[in-house]
Design a protein around this motif. Structure first.
Motif, PDB file in Angstrom:
ATOM      1  N   ARG A 132      -2.792 -35.280 -28.806  1.00 33.06           N
ATOM      2  CA  ARG A 132      -1.605 -34.419 -28.759  1.00 33.06           C
ATOM      3  C   ARG A 132      -1.959 -32.971 -28.466  1.00 33.06           C
ATOM      4  N   THR A 133      -3.173 -32.572 -28.834  1.00 36.69           N
ATOM      5  CA  THR A 133      -3.582 -31.180 -28.637  1.00 36.69           C
ATOM      6  C   THR A 133      -4.827 -31.035 -27.770  1.00 36.69           C
ATOM      7  N   GLU A 134      -5.596 -32.108 -27.604  1.00 36.92           N
ATOM      8  CA  GLU A 134      -6.866 -32.017 -26.890  1.00 36.92           C
ATOM      9  C   GLU A 134      -6.811 -32.779 -25.571  1.00 36.92           C
ATOM     10  N   ASN A 135      -7.371 -32.165 -24.515  1.00 41.16           N
ATOM     11  CA  ASN A 135      -7.452 -32.919 -23.269  1.00 41.16           C
ATOM     12  C   ASN A 135      -8.680 -33.824 -23.287  1.00 41.16           C
ATOM     13  N   ALA A 136      -8.744 -34.719 -22.323  1.00 43.29           N
ATOM     14  CA  ALA A 136      -9.802 -35.732 -22.325  1.00 43.29           C
ATOM     15  C   ALA A 136     -11.180 -35.111 -22.184  1.00 43.29           C
ATOM     16  N   GLY A 137     -11.303 -34.037 -21.378  1.00 40.27           N
ATOM     17  CA  GLY A 137     -12.597 -33.396 -21.199  1.00 40.27           C
ATOM     18  C   GLY A 137     -13.139 -32.841 -22.501  1.00 40.27           C
ATOM     19  N   THR A 138     -12.264 -32.218 -23.275  1.00 36.34           N
ATOM     20  CA  THR A 138     -12.682 -31.687 -24.570  1.00 36.34           C
ATOM     21  C   THR A 138     -13.128 -32.803 -25.496  1.00 36.34           C
ATOM     22  N   THR A 139     -12.382 -33.901 -25.486  1.00 32.82           N
ATOM     23  CA  THR A 139     -12.716 -35.028 -26.348  1.00 32.82           C
ATOM     24  C   THR A 139     -14.051 -35.655 -25.960  1.00 32.82           C
ATOM     25  N   ALA A 147     -13.772 -22.694 -21.066  1.00 33.60           N
ATOM     26  CA  ALA A 147     -13.034 -22.126 -22.201  1.00 33.60           C
ATOM     27  C   ALA A 147     -12.190 -23.183 -22.905  1.00 33.60           C
ATOM     28  N   THR A 148     -11.824 -24.250 -22.174  1.00 29.85           N
ATOM     29  CA  THR A 148     -10.981 -25.288 -22.784  1.00 29.85           C
ATOM     30  C   THR A 148     -11.757 -26.157 -23.763  1.00 29.85           C
ATOM     31  N   LEU A 149     -13.078 -25.970 -23.843  1.00 29.45           N
ATOM     32  CA  LEU A 149     -13.851 -26.727 -24.826  1.00 29.45           C
ATOM     33  C   LEU A 149     -13.645 -26.202 -26.239  1.00 29.45           C
ATOM     34  N   ARG A 150     -13.051 -24.995 -26.350  1.00 24.43           N
ATOM     35  CA  ARG A 150     -12.734 -24.510 -27.687  1.00 24.43           C
ATOM     36  C   ARG A 150     -11.722 -25.437 -28.327  1.00 24.43           C
ATOM     37  N   THR A 151     -11.864 -25.684 -29.608  1.00 23.12           N
ATOM     38  CA  THR A 151     -10.959 -26.615 -30.287  1.00 23.12           C
ATOM     39  C   THR A 151     -10.589 -26.117 -31.669  1.00 23.12           C
ATOM     40  N   ILE A 201     -11.526 -29.590 -35.029  1.00 18.06           N
ATOM     41  CA  ILE A 201     -12.894 -30.050 -35.225  1.00 18.06           C
ATOM     42  C   ILE A 201     -12.958 -31.213 -36.213  1.00 18.06           C
ATOM     43  N   SER A 202     -12.082 -31.212 -37.219  1.00 24.67           N
ATOM     44  CA  SER A 202     -12.091 -32.325 -38.174  1.00 24.67           C
ATOM     45  C   SER A 202     -11.698 -33.629 -37.481  1.00 24.67           C
ATOM     46  N   GLY A 203     -10.744 -33.536 -36.552  1.00 23.39           N
ATOM     47  CA  GLY A 203     -10.356 -34.731 -35.792  1.00 23.39           C
ATOM     48  C   GLY A 203     -11.494 -35.233 -34.921  1.00 23.39           C
ATOM     49  N   HIS A 204     -12.239 -34.307 -34.329  1.00 30.74           N
ATOM     50  CA  HIS A 204     -13.374 -34.703 -33.495  1.00 30.74           C
ATOM     51  C   HIS A 204     -14.487 -35.313 -34.346  1.00 30.74           C
TER      52      HIS A 204
END
Length: 316
Positions: free
Chosen positions: A175-182, A63-67, A70-73
């Motif tokens: 600041r808002t995303e953890n490393a796994g999501t990134t 569930a933590t993959l939700r972001t 998206i523009s930052g990614h």
């Protein structure tokens, strides 16, 4: 922080360096078997996706993959695709040890970008370290002598500069995303542009080549995870010197697998580059500044924010 936790962090960082150096070996072997750069970069990202998903699933949950960033990614992906091609290009153009030595210039570029872009205070001590570091690059490359291909050296330096630029962007994204999501979104999104280019370079390969391409993605992602996990146990300033063990692995693998040893000037210039990077980190620590997230040549340099967070994630 206990000594045991710092030792765990150092061990994980050493493991990460070994994994990423082995990924570099697989890249060179895949190229020797006929795989071309666009293929290698695509499958580096493609085969990393399941590894990243398993890591996240075992930790904070899918569930933590939700972001909401998206523009930052997308921005991170655009920079990353550019950078990964130069990083892998340097590995294909240069001997393993020389490519590794040039990658150590990341903290030098970090200092320059920190001063020019982030307006961070930079005294003469760190500017002197920057000059020293580039002197080390000149010693390693020996421009004009044909010691190593000039194009390869320029590609390697461009790679290091791009890694430093990416880390500045990751500082904001982190600041808002953890490393796994990134890691997940970079791997997934980058498959889109790389996949569009792939048909122009696609070729039939034997099972060995496909295994090498899969290994590039798997070992690369595992190396990122180990880098991130290391910073849960020890600060950047403690683990950063472990990154330079990559030159040992690069020399060993280069000798055992490719039958090559670094030139004599590499053994002279590499310590100069390393000393420059270590001095920059030491000055930051002495002045009480937060360690730069780009002191290490890693895509997930924002991982320091992971320390003490997501305690449910098992140790890697």
């Amino acid at each position: 922080m206990s000594g045991d936790r710092i030792l765990t962090g150092l061990s994980l960082r050493l493991l990460a360096v070994m994994l990423l150096t082995f990924m570099a070996v697989l890249i060179k072997l895949a190229a020797a078997h006929g795989a071309r750069l666009p293929e290698i970069t695509l499958f580096r990202q493609f085969f990393a996706i399941p590894v990243a998903m398993i890591w996240v699933a075992l930790g904070p949950g899918l569930a933590t993959l939700r972001t909401t960033q998206i523009s930052g990614h997308i921005t991170r992906t655009a920079l990353g695709v550019f950078g990964i091609n130069f990083t892998f290009g340097a590995l294909l153009l240069l001997p393993l040890a020389e490519a590794t030595a040039i990658s150590f210039t990341v903290p030098i570029f970090a200092t320059i970008l920190g001063a020019l872009v982030l307006k961070e205070p930079t005294g003469w001590h760190r500017w002197a370290a920057v000059v020293l570091g580039f002197a080390g690059v000149l010693i390693v490359t020996q421009p004009g002598t044909g010691h190593i291909p000039l194009a390869g050296a320029l590609v390697g330096l461009t790679s290091a500069l791009t890694v430093a630029v990416i880390a500045i962007q990751l500082r904001q994204l982190g600041r808002t995303e953890n490393a796994g999501t990134t890691v997940f979104w970079f791997s997934a999104l980058s498959c889109v542009p790389l996949g569009l280019v792939y048909p122009f370079f696609a070729a039939a390969h034997d099972a060995t080549t496909w295994a090498l391409l899969a290994g590039v993605g798997i070992f690369g992602c595992m190396g990122q995870i180990a880098f991130t996990a290391a910073l849960r146990f020890a600060p950047v300033s403690a683990v950063m010197p472990m990154d330079y063990s990559g030159l040992i692995w690069a020399t060993l693998f280069g000798w055992l697998i490719f039958g090559t040893l670094p030139g004599g000037w590499t053994f002279v210039g590499a310590p100069v580059i390393i000393a420059s990077g270590l001095y920059i980190v030491w000055r930051e620590r002495r002045r009480g500044l937060p360690a730069s997230p780009v002191v290490a040549p890693t895509e997930e340099a924002d991982a320091e924010r992971e320390r003490g967070v997501e305690e449910r994630r098992p140790a890697v």
